[in-house]
Design an enzyme around this catalytic site. Structure first.
Site, PDB file in Angstrom:
ATOM      1  N   PRO A  53       0.889  -1.218   0.040  1.00 14.65           N
ATOM      2  CA  PRO A  53       0.080  -0.020  -0.165  1.00 14.65           C
ATOM      3  C   PRO A  53       0.947   1.044  -0.161  1.00 14.65           C
ATOM      4  O   PRO A  53       0.349   2.271  -0.133  1.00 14.65           O
ATOM      5  CB  PRO A  53      -0.927  -0.152   1.211  1.00 14.65           C
ATOM      6  CG  PRO A  53      -0.057  -1.012   2.304  1.00 14.65           C
ATOM      7  CD  PRO A  53       0.570  -1.940   1.289  1.00 14.65           C
ATOM      8  N   GLU A  84       2.007  -7.874   8.664  1.00 13.40           N
ATOM      9  CA  GLU A  84       2.350  -6.503   8.965  1.00 13.40           C
ATOM     10  C   GLU A  84       3.261  -5.865   7.804  1.00 13.40           C
ATOM     11  O   GLU A  84       3.569  -4.771   7.626  1.00 13.40           O
ATOM     12  CB  GLU A  84       3.191  -6.201  10.224  1.00 13.40           C
ATOM     13  CG  GLU A  84       2.470  -5.917  11.371  1.00 13.40           C
ATOM     14  CD  GLU A  84       1.314  -4.879  11.172  1.00 13.40           C
ATOM     15  OE1 GLU A  84       1.749  -3.521  11.120  1.00 13.40           O
ATOM     16  OE2 GLU A  84       0.236  -5.117  11.163  1.00 13.40           O
ATOM     17  N   ARG A 108      -3.795  -7.398 -20.356  1.00 11.89           N
ATOM     18  CA  ARG A 108      -4.852  -6.973 -21.364  1.00 11.89           C
ATOM     19  C   ARG A 108      -4.016  -6.226 -22.295  1.00 11.89           C
ATOM     20  O   ARG A 108      -4.490  -5.829 -23.585  1.00 11.89           O
ATOM     21  CB  ARG A 108      -5.952  -6.304 -20.581  1.00 11.89           C
ATOM     22  CG  ARG A 108      -6.703  -6.949 -19.627  1.00 11.89           C
ATOM     23  CD  ARG A 108      -7.400  -5.774 -18.861  1.00 11.89           C
ATOM     24  NE  ARG A 108      -8.348  -5.144 -20.010  1.00 11.89           N
ATOM     25  CZ  ARG A 108      -9.479  -5.391 -20.333  1.00 11.89           C
ATOM     26  NH1 ARG A 108     -10.075  -6.614 -20.270  1.00 11.89           N
ATOM     27  NH2 ARG A 108     -10.166  -4.689 -21.342  1.00 11.89           N
ATOM     28  N   ASP A 117     -11.169   1.496 -24.485  1.00 13.35           N
ATOM     29  CA  ASP A 117     -11.389   1.486 -22.910  1.00 13.35           C
ATOM     30  C   ASP A 117     -11.303   2.729 -22.148  1.00 13.35           C
ATOM     31  O   ASP A 117     -10.508   3.585 -22.526  1.00 13.35           O
ATOM     32  CB  ASP A 117     -10.455   0.311 -22.079  1.00 13.35           C
ATOM     33  CG  ASP A 117     -10.881  -0.898 -22.084  1.00 13.35           C
ATOM     34  OD1 ASP A 117     -12.101  -1.354 -22.592  1.00 13.35           O
ATOM     35  OD2 ASP A 117      -9.814  -1.852 -22.220  1.00 13.35           O
TER      36      ASP A 117
HETATM   37  N1  SAH Z   1       1.276  -2.801   7.521  1.00  8.89           N
HETATM   38  C1  SAH Z   1       1.261  -2.448   6.456  1.00  8.89           C
HETATM   39  C2  SAH Z   1       0.373  -3.155   5.533  1.00  8.89           C
HETATM   40  C3  SAH Z   1       0.273  -4.680   5.429  1.00  8.89           C
HETATM   41  S1  SAH Z   1      -0.868  -5.521   4.778  1.00  8.89           S
HETATM   42  C4  SAH Z   1       1.393  -0.941   6.107  1.00  8.89           C
HETATM   43  O1  SAH Z   1       0.562  -0.280   6.978  1.00  8.89           O
HETATM   44  O2  SAH Z   1       1.911  -0.411   5.327  1.00  8.89           O
HETATM   45  C5  SAH Z   1      -0.251  -7.080   4.092  1.00  8.89           C
HETATM   46  C6  SAH Z   1       0.209  -6.967   2.780  1.00  8.89           C
HETATM   47  O3  SAH Z   1      -0.811  -6.916   1.920  1.00  8.89           O
HETATM   48  C7  SAH Z   1       1.394  -5.977   2.380  1.00  8.89           C
HETATM   49  O4  SAH Z   1       2.536  -6.578   2.592  1.00  8.89           O
HETATM   50  C8  SAH Z   1       1.070  -6.041   0.806  1.00  8.89           C
HETATM   51  O5  SAH Z   1       1.765  -6.785   0.126  1.00  8.89           O
HETATM   52  C9  SAH Z   1      -0.540  -6.162   0.856  1.00  8.89           C
HETATM   53  N2  SAH Z   1      -1.198  -5.178   0.504  1.00  8.89           N
HETATM   54  C10 SAH Z   1      -2.085  -4.353   1.453  1.00  8.89           C
HETATM   55  N3  SAH Z   1      -2.797  -3.403   0.607  1.00  8.89           N
HETATM   56  C11 SAH Z   1      -2.318  -3.414  -0.441  1.00  8.89           C
HETATM   57  C12 SAH Z   1      -2.490  -2.512  -1.352  1.00  8.89           C
HETATM   58  N4  SAH Z   1      -3.370  -1.524  -1.571  1.00  8.89           N
HETATM   59  N5  SAH Z   1      -1.657  -2.545  -2.867  1.00  8.89           N
HETATM   60  C13 SAH Z   1      -0.793  -3.612  -2.848  1.00  8.89           C
HETATM   61  N6  SAH Z   1      -0.524  -4.274  -1.902  1.00  8.89           N
HETATM   62  C14 SAH Z   1      -1.120  -4.333  -0.735  1.00  8.89           C
END
Ligand code: SAH
Length: 239
Positions: free
Chosen positions: A93, A120, A158, A173
């Site tokens: 994220p 995490e 795609r 698209d």
């Molecule tokens: N503690 C982290 C979130 C971990 S969520 C933080 O606060 O940044 C667990 C896993 O889910 C992450 O390591 C990632 O691989 C995936 N993930 C969660 N949200 C995501 C998103 N918006 N985009 C891509 N991968 C995501």
């Protein structure tokens, strides 16, 4: 195009990659996707891939050594097959936000290794040492990188030339270069009247020049209403 995915849940990919456009692209040899169980790279008999965070706090952190070994092994496999150097992407994220342009960039890479986080997240040293780029699918947190990797792989597949049949056309698209990155306008099919609502007359007229103009106007109007931010990007799509 060659895609290797490092994950604790390889089975999550079977459904999404076993159907529709990604499955057809795989069958046609446009893309080859394999999943790799991270636990296979663990050294202990419990196949441990995570540990408690230094300094305390909630959750578990994915260990850098296991992840590093997995990436090294897959890079070696790529080299042995004479592939270009894979680009290593971590789904996160905190990464660069995925959009059509980013998907387009990745679709031209010969080889990708995608790492799916869990818990995490992953030890920062692994990111520093092994990851070329972190990619996010949006400003929200999901439980693991797998659904995010599925979204990324679908979006880029795609865009590989030949992946879409004639029924599905990428240039019209939303976000496509054919629309200058704007939204697609409304679409209709038979019957010509439903629920007291008629299909816009112009679509039945067979007047292609007028129709093209109408589609462009619809796309402009819709984008202005819903996503005015996209209008400012237009120039970037023109070069
Ligand atoms: N503690 C982290 C979130 C971990 S969520 C933080 O606060 O940044 C667990 C896993 O889910 C992450 O390591 C990632 O691989 C995936 N993930 C969660 N949200 C995501 C998103 N918006 N985009 C891509 N991968 C995501």
């Amino acid at each position: 195009m060659r895609i290797r995915i490092i994950t604790l849940f390889p089975e999550m990919f079977d459904g999404p990659f076993g159907a529709s456009i990604v499955s057809r692209a795989t069958r046609d040899g446009l893309v080859e996707i394999t999943t790799h169980q991270l636990r296979d790279y663990a050294k202990d008999k419990h196949r441990t891939v995570d540990d408690t965070p230094y300094g305390g706090g909630a959750g578990m952190v994915m260990k850098p050594d296991t992840l590093g070994d997995a990436v090294d092994d897959l890079k070696q496999q790529a080299a042995n097959s004479g592939e270009p150097d894979p680009r290593v992407i971590l789904m996160s994220p905190q990464g660069r936000r995925l959009d059509q342009r980013v998907a387009g960039e990745f679709s031209t890479h010969g080889s990708l290794i995608i790492v799916c986080g869990r818990y995490e997240g992953v030890d920062e040293r692994f990111i520093e040492a092994c990851v070329d780029e972190e990619i996010s699918i949006g400003d929200y947190v999901i439980s693991g990188g797998e659904p995010a990797a599925i979204v990324l792989v679908d979006a880029l597949t795609r865009l590989i030339p030949g992946a879409l049949g004639s029924q599905d056309s990428a240039p019209s698209d939303s976000f496509a270069t054919g629309l200058d990155g704007k939204l697609q306008g409304p679409v209709y099919t038979r019957p010509p009247e439903w629920d007291g609502r008629e299909v816009p007359e112009i679509l039945l007229s067979g007047d292609h020049a007028r129709l093209e103009k109408w589609r462009k106007e619809q796309s402009d109007a819709r984008t202005g209403e819903r996503r005015p931010d996209l209008l400012n990007q237009q120039n970037e799509y023109e070069d």
